[in-house]
Design a protein around this motif. Sequence first.
Motif, PDB file in Angstrom:
ATOM      1  N   VAL A 164       0.230  -2.123   8.583  1.00  0.00           N
ATOM      2  CA  VAL A 164       1.411  -3.031   8.070  1.00  0.00           C
ATOM      3  C   VAL A 164       1.927  -2.458   7.035  1.00  0.00           C
ATOM      4  O   VAL A 164       3.412  -2.161   6.990  1.00  0.00           O
ATOM      5  N   LEU A 165       1.084  -1.832   5.844  1.00  0.00           N
ATOM      6  CA  LEU A 165       1.817  -1.574   4.725  1.00  0.00           C
ATOM      7  C   LEU A 165       2.510  -0.316   4.751  1.00  0.00           C
ATOM      8  O   LEU A 165       3.570   0.030   4.343  1.00  0.00           O
ATOM      9  N   PRO A 166       2.094   0.688   5.736  1.00  0.00           N
ATOM     10  CA  PRO A 166       3.074   2.015   5.863  1.00  0.00           C
ATOM     11  C   PRO A 166       4.312   1.443   6.598  1.00  0.00           C
ATOM     12  O   PRO A 166       5.401   1.933   6.078  1.00  0.00           O
ATOM     13  N   ALA A 167       4.125   0.382   7.392  1.00  0.00           N
ATOM     14  CA  ALA A 167       5.433   0.144   8.040  1.00  0.00           C
ATOM     15  C   ALA A 167       6.485  -0.622   6.933  1.00  0.00           C
ATOM     16  O   ALA A 167       7.832  -0.408   7.138  1.00  0.00           O
ATOM     17  N   PHE A 168       5.760  -1.383   6.210  1.00  0.00           N
ATOM     18  CA  PHE A 168       6.789  -1.893   5.059  1.00  0.00           C
ATOM     19  C   PHE A 168       7.315  -0.763   4.439  1.00  0.00           C
ATOM     20  O   PHE A 168       8.452  -0.777   3.830  1.00  0.00           O
ATOM     21  N   GLY A 169       6.713   0.681   4.010  1.00  0.00           N
ATOM     22  CA  GLY A 169       6.994   1.574   3.211  1.00  0.00           C
ATOM     23  C   GLY A 169       8.300   2.150   4.136  1.00  0.00           C
ATOM     24  O   GLY A 169       9.313   2.477   3.500  1.00  0.00           O
ATOM     25  N   TYR A 185       2.663 -10.693  16.789  1.00  0.00           N
ATOM     26  CA  TYR A 185       3.977 -10.750  15.960  1.00  0.00           C
ATOM     27  C   TYR A 185       3.704  -9.783  14.796  1.00  0.00           C
ATOM     28  O   TYR A 185       4.606  -9.544  14.213  1.00  0.00           O
ATOM     29  N   ILE A 186       2.523  -9.652  14.083  1.00  0.00           N
ATOM     30  CA  ILE A 186       2.307  -8.924  12.973  1.00  0.00           C
ATOM     31  C   ILE A 186       2.311  -7.560  13.609  1.00  0.00           C
ATOM     32  O   ILE A 186       2.994  -6.566  12.969  1.00  0.00           O
ATOM     33  N   VAL A 187       1.580  -7.134  14.332  1.00  0.00           N
ATOM     34  CA  VAL A 187       1.419  -5.754  14.781  1.00  0.00           C
ATOM     35  C   VAL A 187       2.219  -5.100  15.678  1.00  0.00           C
ATOM     36  O   VAL A 187       2.777  -4.054  15.573  1.00  0.00           O
ATOM     37  N   TYR A 188       2.569  -5.646  16.691  1.00  0.00           N
ATOM     38  CA  TYR A 188       4.008  -5.321  17.547  1.00  0.00           C
ATOM     39  C   TYR A 188       5.192  -5.791  17.002  1.00  0.00           C
ATOM     40  O   TYR A 188       5.876  -4.854  16.716  1.00  0.00           O
ATOM     41  N   GLY A 189       5.465  -7.014  16.704  1.00  0.00           N
ATOM     42  CA  GLY A 189       6.554  -7.312  16.248  1.00  0.00           C
ATOM     43  C   GLY A 189       7.057  -6.780  14.770  1.00  0.00           C
ATOM     44  O   GLY A 189       8.023  -6.522  14.420  1.00  0.00           O
ATOM     45  N   GLY A 190       5.866  -6.598  14.149  1.00  0.00           N
ATOM     46  CA  GLY A 190       5.979  -5.920  12.802  1.00  0.00           C
ATOM     47  C   GLY A 190       5.862  -4.339  13.044  1.00  0.00           C
ATOM     48  O   GLY A 190       6.997  -3.687  13.140  1.00  0.00           O
ATOM     49  N   ILE A 244       7.766   1.262  13.950  1.00  0.00           N
ATOM     50  CA  ILE A 244       7.727   2.736  14.497  1.00  0.00           C
ATOM     51  C   ILE A 244       8.913   3.150  15.325  1.00  0.00           C
ATOM     52  O   ILE A 244       9.536   4.372  15.473  1.00  0.00           O
ATOM     53  N   PHE A 245       9.482   2.236  16.004  1.00  0.00           N
ATOM     54  CA  PHE A 245      10.639   2.485  16.860  1.00  0.00           C
ATOM     55  C   PHE A 245      11.908   2.615  16.031  1.00  0.00           C
ATOM     56  O   PHE A 245      12.525   3.849  16.014  1.00  0.00           O
ATOM     57  N   ALA A 246      12.055   1.837  14.926  1.00  0.00           N
ATOM     58  CA  ALA A 246      13.191   2.149  13.965  1.00  0.00           C
ATOM     59  C   ALA A 246      12.904   3.586  13.460  1.00  0.00           C
ATOM     60  O   ALA A 246      13.970   4.333  13.035  1.00  0.00           O
ATOM     61  N   SER A 247      11.734   3.934  13.090  1.00  0.00           N
ATOM     62  CA  SER A 247      11.689   5.132  12.332  1.00  0.00           C
ATOM     63  C   SER A 247      12.136   6.358  13.053  1.00  0.00           C
ATOM     64  O   SER A 247      12.339   7.407  12.768  1.00  0.00           O
ATOM     65  N   ILE A 248      11.707   5.861  14.615  1.00  0.00           N
ATOM     66  CA  ILE A 248      11.851   7.359  15.527  1.00  0.00           C
ATOM     67  C   ILE A 248      13.187   7.256  15.497  1.00  0.00           C
ATOM     68  O   ILE A 248      13.971   8.523  15.694  1.00  0.00           O
ATOM     69  N   TYR A 249      14.088   6.153  15.812  1.00  0.00           N
ATOM     70  CA  TYR A 249      15.526   6.347  15.789  1.00  0.00           C
ATOM     71  C   TYR A 249      16.172   7.156  14.329  1.00  0.00           C
ATOM     72  O   TYR A 249      17.055   7.731  14.520  1.00  0.00           O
ATOM     73  N   HIS A 250      15.537   6.639  13.358  1.00  0.00           N
ATOM     74  CA  HIS A 250      15.931   7.138  12.110  1.00  0.00           C
ATOM     75  C   HIS A 250      15.788   8.639  11.837  1.00  0.00           C
ATOM     76  O   HIS A 250      16.654   9.158  11.423  1.00  0.00           O
ATOM     77  N   TRP A 251      14.769   9.034  12.162  1.00  0.00           N
ATOM     78  CA  TRP A 251      14.233  10.426  11.889  1.00  0.00           C
ATOM     79  C   TRP A 251      14.405  11.548  13.043  1.00  0.00           C
ATOM     80  O   TRP A 251      14.109  12.544  12.777  1.00  0.00           O
ATOM     81  N   TYR A 252      14.699  10.902  13.949  1.00  0.00           N
ATOM     82  CA  TYR A 252      14.846  11.724  15.235  1.00  0.00           C
ATOM     83  C   TYR A 252      15.790  13.083  14.888  1.00  0.00           C
ATOM     84  O   TYR A 252      15.570  14.066  15.205  1.00  0.00           O
ATOM     85  N   PRO A 253      16.879  12.508  14.487  1.00  0.00           N
ATOM     86  CA  PRO A 253      17.899  13.705  14.048  1.00  0.00           C
ATOM     87  C   PRO A 253      17.444  14.675  12.927  1.00  0.00           C
ATOM     88  O   PRO A 253      17.508  15.690  12.943  1.00  0.00           O
TER      89      PRO A 253
END
Lengths: 277, 555
Positions: free
Chosen positions: B259-264, B390-395, B400-409
């Motif tokens: 979870v901490l890396p996700a916070f980052g 809720y923590i590991v999937y919803g969190g 991870i999906f947000a990051s893929i959309y953000h860093w794909y370009p």
Amino acid sequence: MRIPPAILTLLAGMALVLFGLWVGQNVNLLPVDASANAPVYDELFRVLFSIGSILFIGIVGLILYSLVRFRRRVGETGDGAAIEGNLPLEILWTAIPAVVVLFVGIYSYDIYDRMGGMTPLNDHGMHGMQHSEERTWGGISPVALEADGAIAPLPVDVTAMQFAFIFHYPDSDITSGELHVPLGQPVALQMKALDVIHAFWVPQFRLKQDVIPGQPTLLSFTPTRAGQYPIVCAELCGPYHGGMRSTVIVEEPESFAAWVAKNSPNPPAESPTAVQS
Amino acid sequence: MTLSLNPSESLQPQGWLRYLSFSTDHKVIGLQYLVCGFLFYLIGGALAGAIRTELVTPISDFLPRETYNEVLTLHGTVMIFLWIVPVVNGAFGNYLIPFYVGARDMAFPRLNAVAFWLIPPAGLLLISSYFVTGAAQSGWTAYPPLSITTPATGQIIWILSVLLLGGSSIFGGINFIATILKLRRPGLGLMQLPMYCWAMLGTSILVVLSTPVLAGTLVLLSFDIIAHTGFFNPALGGNAVVYQHLFWFYSHPAVYIMVLPAFGLVSEILPVHARKPLFGYTTMVYSIMAIVFLGLIVWAHHMFTSGTPPWMRLFFTIATAFIAVPTGIKFFNWLATLWGGKISLNTAMLFCCGFIVNFVFGGITGVALAQVPFDIHVHDTYFVVGHFHYIVYGGTVFVIFASIYHWYPKVTGRLLNEPLGQLHFWLTFVGFNLCFAPQHWLGLNGMPRRVAEYDPQFTLINQFSSAGALLMAISTFPFLINVVMSASNGAPAGDNPWNALTPEWLTSSPPPVENWHGEPPLVHEPYGYGVTPGELSLEASSGRDLWNLGQGDQR
């Protein structure tokens, strides 16, 4: 003239708190309560549910408000305000959760104490606890009944194995696959497992305790509502874990005494429970 | 004549082949982690589908009972050890950290490649155990004596696999600590690093401190299984509860490792799309470190109904509940980051906001679960299953999906398709909540976890939950189509489509080998949004030019 935003914020906050309190008091998500500590548990649940509802709705509301109010309009460029922090504000929102958590912690300690959780496990000076040589490793001792000095707990030995619970009543030497208990009398379960770890759970009692091979555990409760409730094994114990269930039958003291008399291999001359009730 | 070989160009294969090679380029390794992790996510998702199919009916009718237990064990192990931990640490950590510290690669590139290449064999070993001998049946927790009495071969293969994955994780953790502390560009202070660096520093400390404990525990467990020693076997005088303490000493910090890396990552994505500086940088850093410290002293809250005396239950209640304080600070800071911004509600932002909503819900049920009397009722029930997902999937998975959309370009130089992305988000968000929210009610009302059969009164709610799982499965398709199609057909993104200020955007997209065309830029203010360019201390030649170009069309 416009209403000042501070007033609107205050009103929204008050509405939120009232709504949270209402939700906590009026939304019932729990099964029927059938033991003395179940209402105590439900009280804790309602408080936590109220606090949780206020926090969750408040934060989701803030996000939705921000996403609408501060959305990038079509054709708009540039950045938002360059605010990097606000120390007093950050101290405030560190303090509020700290106070809430502290309150919840102290409150749940009180609840746990009222449920008998803080009674030392190996203090077997109380009546009805004959087998006291062995250390008890976990669970909940009978409590509070001592204060009244009224009713001694009914001892029952529980043996868990793949995939059944066996109940043995040392007083009347009955062995049963179902747990019969009299209404209103405390019950003290001395629990042992033969093979792997199991867990004894009665949702209507709000109580659960692992049954661990090599480490006897204890679970006490006072049934307060007559009826039949499921006993569920809650610890993965093998292929038939889902089928490892039994029933606890809470009945009037008279019918319990009749059940003891009918099933006891010994003549029920001195059935202890019948005497007390 | 001296022969000079540039290792990055001559000794490593070029083109797509390098993704199957022992490449030491951190960007290649990051993508290897990501794609490998995603393949395992599909496997773990199929296993979850099998579980939810079984639970459509209250009787055990879809899978044989032993198989069901194998499936739930594999589902947990695959999702945790082969998808979330490697991806949220290995994939994004390897890709981003060298950029963030202004380095050309990780501190130990070969160790980095070794860490990745431990994962595919470990994963294949784990999956193959199902087909060869039957997989482990004792859940991802492998509590003895059950793990000692179920078929030994599957359990031993499970232990071997988890040991390999733990080794990979430790190698990665050492590498991140060394890179963040020792490879920073001269002039770059610790308190100027992007927040993800701090998250990875904290996570890596947890990995290095706690994973060896799990490894040691599993070795002892394997002795109990193979050599019939009695460490955890009560029949031989062992103590089954000691295993639980040792296991959770790793496996609770493991939640923070997930979870901490996700916070980052959220702290990187939110400021870019809200066009505001990250609010409260310093308190964010201190809360990460507080979570790391507290995360190490809360493990026994997984054992409230086990053989634990009252004082222990009380101590771990208080310690656990207090994690809510630093976590709360982070959430308030993110809300304040959104407040007053100019928010573009694109897919990356949607997934971040979905993460906040889900995680706040999971955090609230988490504080409730930390209370002993509350936990005694719902421990080992579907309430915990709901909370945990809720923590590991919803969190984490949302991030991870947000990051893929953000860093794909950044990775491909092309943008993902936005309408498909929004469809992906809404399907995932609705499916996820439909799947896991009702499970809290199931747990409160008497359905234990890890069962193939249940009381028929729970049938309807379980069917809702399974319908949600089906939606989640469907939501994968728009994502897969989007990722594959956009790689060749997506709109060209340019080097910095989001006008972001964090260092990875100050080079070309995709970045060159060794990351920078000239000297690495010195970014003192990775979140300097809303500041006029002249006030920013961007001293790099190439980086500053790129950034000025990006800002040019706004003013």
